[in-house]
Design a protein around this motif. Sequence first.
Motif, PDB file in Angstrom:
ATOM      1  N   LEU A   1       0.850  -1.256   0.113  1.00 58.17           N
ATOM      2  CA  LEU A   1       0.065   0.202  -0.018  1.00 58.17           C
ATOM      3  C   LEU A   1       0.889   1.299  -0.160  1.00 58.17           C
ATOM      4  CD1 LEU A   1      -2.935   1.295   0.038  1.00 58.17           C
ATOM      5  CD2 LEU A   1      -2.573   1.050   2.533  1.00 58.17           C
ATOM      6  N   GLY A   2       1.903   1.791   0.703  1.00 55.71           N
ATOM      7  CA  GLY A   2       3.312   2.591   0.940  1.00 55.71           C
ATOM      8  C   GLY A   2       3.330   2.680  -0.369  1.00 55.71           C
ATOM      9  N   LEU A   3       3.419   1.667  -1.127  1.00 57.63           N
ATOM     10  CA  LEU A   3       4.910   2.076  -2.380  1.00 57.63           C
ATOM     11  C   LEU A   3       3.690   2.204  -3.600  1.00 57.63           C
ATOM     12  CD1 LEU A   3       6.752  -1.391  -3.052  1.00 57.63           C
ATOM     13  CD2 LEU A   3       7.275   0.772  -2.391  1.00 57.63           C
ATOM     14  N   THR A   4       2.539   2.010  -3.750  1.00 53.01           N
ATOM     15  CA  THR A   4       1.353   2.869  -4.603  1.00 53.01           C
ATOM     16  C   THR A   4       0.634   4.053  -4.101  1.00 53.01           C
ATOM     17  OG1 THR A   4      -0.636   1.682  -3.433  1.00 53.01           O
ATOM     18  CG2 THR A   4       0.283  -0.363  -5.164  1.00 53.01           C
ATOM     19  N   GLU A   5       0.685   4.427  -2.997  1.00 48.53           N
ATOM     20  CA  GLU A   5       0.882   6.336  -2.183  1.00 48.53           C
ATOM     21  C   GLU A   5       1.884   6.319  -2.477  1.00 48.53           C
ATOM     22  OE1 GLU A   5      -2.227   6.781  -1.555  1.00 48.53           O
ATOM     23  OE2 GLU A   5      -3.693   5.934  -1.427  1.00 48.53           O
ATOM     24  N   PHE A   6       3.374   6.515  -3.035  1.00 45.30           N
ATOM     25  CA  PHE A   6       4.641   6.526  -3.102  1.00 45.30           C
ATOM     26  C   PHE A   6       4.206   6.721  -4.628  1.00 45.30           C
ATOM     27  CE2 PHE A   6       8.042   7.325  -5.116  1.00 45.30           C
ATOM     28  CZ  PHE A   6       9.275   7.128  -3.592  1.00 45.30           C
ATOM     29  N   VAL A   7       4.104   6.318  -5.619  1.00 43.99           N
ATOM     30  CA  VAL A   7       3.047   6.836  -6.651  1.00 43.99           C
ATOM     31  C   VAL A   7       2.920   7.459  -7.285  1.00 43.99           C
ATOM     32  CG1 VAL A   7       2.887   5.325  -9.239  1.00 43.99           C
ATOM     33  CG2 VAL A   7       4.120   4.402  -7.499  1.00 43.99           C
ATOM     34  N   ARG A   8       1.531   7.247  -6.606  1.00 43.10           N
ATOM     35  CA  ARG A   8       0.799   8.205  -6.743  1.00 43.10           C
ATOM     36  C   ARG A   8       0.328   9.597  -6.077  1.00 43.10           C
ATOM     37  NH1 ARG A   8      -5.650   7.505  -5.222  1.00 43.10           N
ATOM     38  NH2 ARG A   8      -5.267   6.884  -3.202  1.00 43.10           N
ATOM     39  N   GLY A   9       1.519   9.607  -4.950  1.00 41.82           N
ATOM     40  CA  GLY A   9       2.125  11.095  -4.615  1.00 41.82           C
ATOM     41  C   GLY A   9       2.914  12.283  -5.520  1.00 41.82           C
ATOM     42  N   SER A  10       3.539  10.979  -6.091  1.00 39.20           N
ATOM     43  CA  SER A  10       4.878  11.265  -7.007  1.00 39.20           C
ATOM     44  C   SER A  10       4.230  11.890  -8.349  1.00 39.20           C
ATOM     45  CB  SER A  10       5.828  10.430  -6.825  1.00 39.20           C
ATOM     46  OG  SER A  10       6.427  10.235  -5.578  1.00 39.20           O
ATOM     47  N   LEU A  11       3.418  11.354  -8.600  1.00 40.42           N
ATOM     48  CA  LEU A  11       2.910  11.561  -9.928  1.00 40.42           C
ATOM     49  C   LEU A  11       1.851  12.878  -9.783  1.00 40.42           C
ATOM     50  CD1 LEU A  11       2.311   9.685 -12.796  1.00 40.42           C
ATOM     51  CD2 LEU A  11       0.557   9.131 -12.232  1.00 40.42           C
ATOM     52  N   LEU A  12       0.746  12.474  -9.543  1.00 37.63           N
ATOM     53  CA  LEU A  12      -0.066  13.708  -9.495  1.00 37.63           C
ATOM     54  C   LEU A  12      -0.002  14.725  -9.099  1.00 37.63           C
ATOM     55  CD1 LEU A  12      -3.658  11.217  -8.311  1.00 37.63           C
ATOM     56  CD2 LEU A  12      -2.356  12.015 -10.638  1.00 37.63           C
ATOM     57  N   PHE A  13       0.550  14.612  -7.295  1.00 34.14           N
ATOM     58  CA  PHE A  13       1.286  15.949  -6.802  1.00 34.14           C
ATOM     59  C   PHE A  13       2.388  17.236  -7.379  1.00 34.14           C
ATOM     60  CE2 PHE A  13      -1.537  13.742  -3.587  1.00 34.14           C
ATOM     61  CZ  PHE A  13      -2.501  14.705  -4.277  1.00 34.14           C
ATOM     62  N   PHE A  14       3.563  15.791  -8.324  1.00 33.03           N
ATOM     63  CA  PHE A  14       4.748  16.343  -8.570  1.00 33.03           C
ATOM     64  C   PHE A  14       5.271  16.570 -10.023  1.00 33.03           C
ATOM     65  CE2 PHE A  14       9.537  16.429  -9.471  1.00 33.03           C
ATOM     66  CZ  PHE A  14       9.804  17.897  -8.792  1.00 33.03           C
ATOM     67  N   ILE A  15       5.996  14.529 -10.906  1.00 29.14           N
ATOM     68  CA  ILE A  15       5.383  15.008 -11.758  1.00 29.14           C
ATOM     69  C   ILE A  15       4.890  15.414 -12.714  1.00 29.14           C
ATOM     70  CG2 ILE A  15       5.926  13.247 -13.313  1.00 29.14           C
ATOM     71  CD1 ILE A  15       7.659  11.266 -11.397  1.00 29.14           C
ATOM     72  N   LEU A  16       2.925  14.756 -13.211  1.00 25.45           N
ATOM     73  CA  LEU A  16       2.540  15.444 -13.576  1.00 25.45           C
ATOM     74  C   LEU A  16       3.352  17.220 -13.616  1.00 25.45           C
ATOM     75  CD1 LEU A  16      -0.734  13.183 -13.671  1.00 25.45           C
ATOM     76  CD2 LEU A  16       0.825  13.336 -15.650  1.00 25.45           C
TER      77      LEU A  16
END
Length: 406
Positions: A22-37
């Motif tokens: 769960l932590g890894l998937t939330e890491f990806v979501r946080g990185s993608l939606l709030f920074f990279i995208l």
Amino acid sequence: MSQQVGMKTIFTRSKLTALLTLGLTEFVRGSLLFFILPIYIRGVLQFSPSVVGYAMAAHYALDTSLRGPSGWLTDRFGQRKVAVSALCIGWIGLVLIAKFRFDWSIIVGSALLGIGMAAIWPAVVSRVTGDLPAEANATAMSGVMMSWLLGVGTGTVAMSFTLGRDVQSGFITLLVIWLGAIFLGSLSLQPYRPEDHHKKRLGFRNIVSQVYSVRLLLPGIFVQTFIMGIIMPVFVLYTQYVLNVSGQTYSTLLVSGGATTVLLQLPIGRLVDRFGFKPFLMTGFGACAVLLVFLVRAHSLPLLFLGIIGVGASYAFILPSWSSVLAKSINARQRAVMWGVFMTFEGLGMAIGPLVGSWLWEQFRPSTPFFFAGLVLVVMMTFYGLVPIERGFASTSQHTSADGQG
């Protein structure tokens, strides 16, 4: 006062692995939606900022709307099959975003990622809380909350510090991490077992009946994320335009509040399991209401930090105590689907909250959203202080026993 279950019993190796998933998937979501995208869409592809909004809306629309159905599928076909399949769909979404430079591919990819997130939450929560006595629910759910907060928080911060504007390296990193989550999920989540399936308990009427039996909890589920949704978009405006706080200081404020919530999760969860949920829930609601009002009266930086740390501590009281209430109110044979329903109400709160907060900011004064949020929390504290929601615990136990006998 209850006899406590040992930490090693609550957090077995497979359950810790599920929490890491769960932590890894939330890491990806946080990185993608709030920074990279935002950087990729605006700075690299030169698309309109509205594409960011559409992508996030598509993601959270599917995440929120599919948590209930994902929970039903998890109860019907097993945690591993449903969650791993959905995570594979999410990985395809990441590939769409990283490989194709179209606005539609970003929006569709974000939506597919939402499918993966919708399935992993009910699966992990049912895995971590399964086979545990009621006296361990708050501690187990504290572990879930810690995985969530650490994942999304470290994802956003780590990407901003380590990758800068190199978004392609960011995409490769996220694809590898997501594959790691798929692998760990296939190891830690439970497979389908025919003897676990009871068709009657998954019928539509049965589920509606179960939801109706916990109807008094639904306002509280909604309010927790509703309050967060109200405050988050206006807090950044308030600190920058009213208090003239720099962006770096604002980030430090968020980290201090989030770190306080994370660090206190397990200790408070243990106390809730030992002494009961009500004193901690009432303290959390009341203290958070007072501290939200305190934030708009704090005109110096030390007081602002004190206020935000206090809000983080208040949520550390609320989250494990409320999670304990929910876990004790769920029929064990409908665990995943009911957690999915609860998470759908949480998602609605997070979706509606920003709209209300922004409207209050524009129509009244900058401090109005904080006062309104505080008032809602006081109402909730009063309501759950008077309503005997403990009666639902015994009712649920009886239903579970009856199902087992049938």
